[in-house]
Design an enzyme around this catalytic site. Sequence first.
Site, PDB file in Angstrom:
ATOM      1  N   ASP A 170      35.228  36.306  39.465  1.00  0.00           N
ATOM      2  CA  ASP A 170      34.479  35.759  38.330  1.00  0.00           C
ATOM      3  C   ASP A 170      33.532  36.860  37.854  1.00  0.00           C
ATOM      4  O   ASP A 170      33.624  38.008  38.309  1.00  0.00           O
ATOM      5  CB  ASP A 170      33.725  34.479  38.727  1.00  0.00           C
ATOM      6  CG  ASP A 170      32.561  34.746  39.667  1.00  0.00           C
ATOM      7  OD1 ASP A 170      32.466  35.876  40.199  1.00  0.00           O
ATOM      8  OD2 ASP A 170      31.743  33.832  39.869  1.00  0.00           O
TER       9      ASP A 170
ATOM     10  N   TYR B 112      40.674  31.410  38.801  1.00  0.00           N
ATOM     11  CA  TYR B 112      39.421  31.445  39.569  1.00  0.00           C
ATOM     12  C   TYR B 112      39.233  30.134  40.347  1.00  0.00           C
ATOM     13  O   TYR B 112      38.997  30.132  41.561  1.00  0.00           O
ATOM     14  CB  TYR B 112      38.201  31.693  38.647  1.00  0.00           C
ATOM     15  CG  TYR B 112      36.949  31.344  39.393  1.00  0.00           C
ATOM     16  CD1 TYR B 112      36.418  32.222  40.320  1.00  0.00           C
ATOM     17  CD2 TYR B 112      36.364  30.075  39.265  1.00  0.00           C
ATOM     18  CE1 TYR B 112      35.323  31.879  41.093  1.00  0.00           C
ATOM     19  CE2 TYR B 112      35.274  29.721  40.032  1.00  0.00           C
ATOM     20  CZ  TYR B 112      34.756  30.626  40.937  1.00  0.00           C
ATOM     21  OH  TYR B 112      33.696  30.274  41.705  1.00  0.00           O
TER      22      TYR B 112
ATOM     23  N   GLU C  93      33.025  23.438  41.566  1.00  0.00           N
ATOM     24  CA  GLU C  93      33.528  24.630  40.873  1.00  0.00           C
ATOM     25  C   GLU C  93      33.697  24.374  39.382  1.00  0.00           C
ATOM     26  O   GLU C  93      33.419  25.239  38.564  1.00  0.00           O
ATOM     27  CB  GLU C  93      34.861  25.102  41.488  1.00  0.00           C
ATOM     28  CG  GLU C  93      34.721  25.694  42.873  1.00  0.00           C
ATOM     29  CD  GLU C  93      33.830  26.945  42.889  1.00  0.00           C
ATOM     30  OE1 GLU C  93      33.627  27.572  41.832  1.00  0.00           O
ATOM     31  OE2 GLU C  93      33.324  27.286  43.978  1.00  0.00           O
TER      32      GLU C  93
END
Length: 378
Positions: free
Chosen positions: A149, A131, A48
């Site tokens: 996102d 996020y 991520e």
Amino acid sequence: MVEWRVVARQTTDSLAEFQRQLLDWFGAHRRDLPWRRTRNPYRVWISEIMLQQTRTAAVLPYYRRFLRAFPSVAALARARGEAVLGGWAGLGYYSRARNLHRAAKIIVRDHSGRFPSTLDAALALPGVGNYTARAVLSIAYGSPLAVLDGNVARVIARREAIEGDLRAPGQWKRLQAIADRWLSGRAPGDWNQAMMELGATVCTPRRPRCGACPVRKGCRAFRLGMAERLPERRKKLAPVRLRIAVAVLLDERGRTLLLRSEAPQASRVADSPGDLATLFSRMWHFPAVASAGDARAELSSHLAGEFGLDGGQWQPLAKLRHTVTFREITIEPWLVLADSLPTAARGRVVALDRVPRMAVSSASRKIAAAALNSLRGK
Ligand code: SF4
């Protein structure tokens, strides 16, 4: 205040049907990516962070290499900062690597080496925003947290036919509320990835492939013929143009001087787009000065003032162009042959031909390559 308007409110499908259609499609069409074959929170977290600001295809080799070098949180926490930056070299936005390293140490110290499982504890880690925390917790632990996102926001804006700037104050919060409402409690991690996958591969920024979309039945933008123009484009920031004069000092043994800047204060970065520490990603770099006029004269006076260095043989190198977010930088490098290298408090003397292999920013790597090419007569 930007107007935010839901153009039409009628829908024919139910939320449950929408969730089923999207999850079925994701099950059949998901891209096979290495971080999708694991629920290991460390691996999900690394992916991520890498995927922020970097395309999926570009991340793949770095992801594998980084995990070979640092296979666990403990290995990352133990590593030297220089080694972590070296593993990140080429991916850019090096604050991501520094934050990963700091967060790994906190996870080992405060969370028994395991990525925390609550939203508050995850958000307290350096470099972990809303996020990232939601993505890691939903994918690794199945926590019912919806991510938002750019891809997800675009899908929501089109499906709900939402006009206006999605990043305008208050609007992101509203999108998050819709994402929360849509979340499938049955499989939160898969749901989040399905929404992102739809945005990345079907509901793309330009030319969305509505004909191939599994959820077009309930999509308001599709029904109203608005898909191509939603969400509205953001107004671009005007670029800031900068000139930087750089000295590649060289002694007769082929050695050069590198410096490391202090970490800039957040307020200084915001106020000063030309902050050299930011431009060189706070990594080792050649002596440099922002230039507004005669670059050579300004650099010469900088070297004299900072290091007491006078004279030397100056040879101009090819100018380089470099872009960092909204900054368009022209780098004017000089090769300066000196009898001896000055000493500097935050300096380090290294062989010039080692610099391209060190953990330096891509701008410094380009400058070193220009100097080496010039010395080799290329
Ligand atoms: S129908 Fe088109 S606009 Fe609507 S979600 Fe699907 S791809 Fe996006």
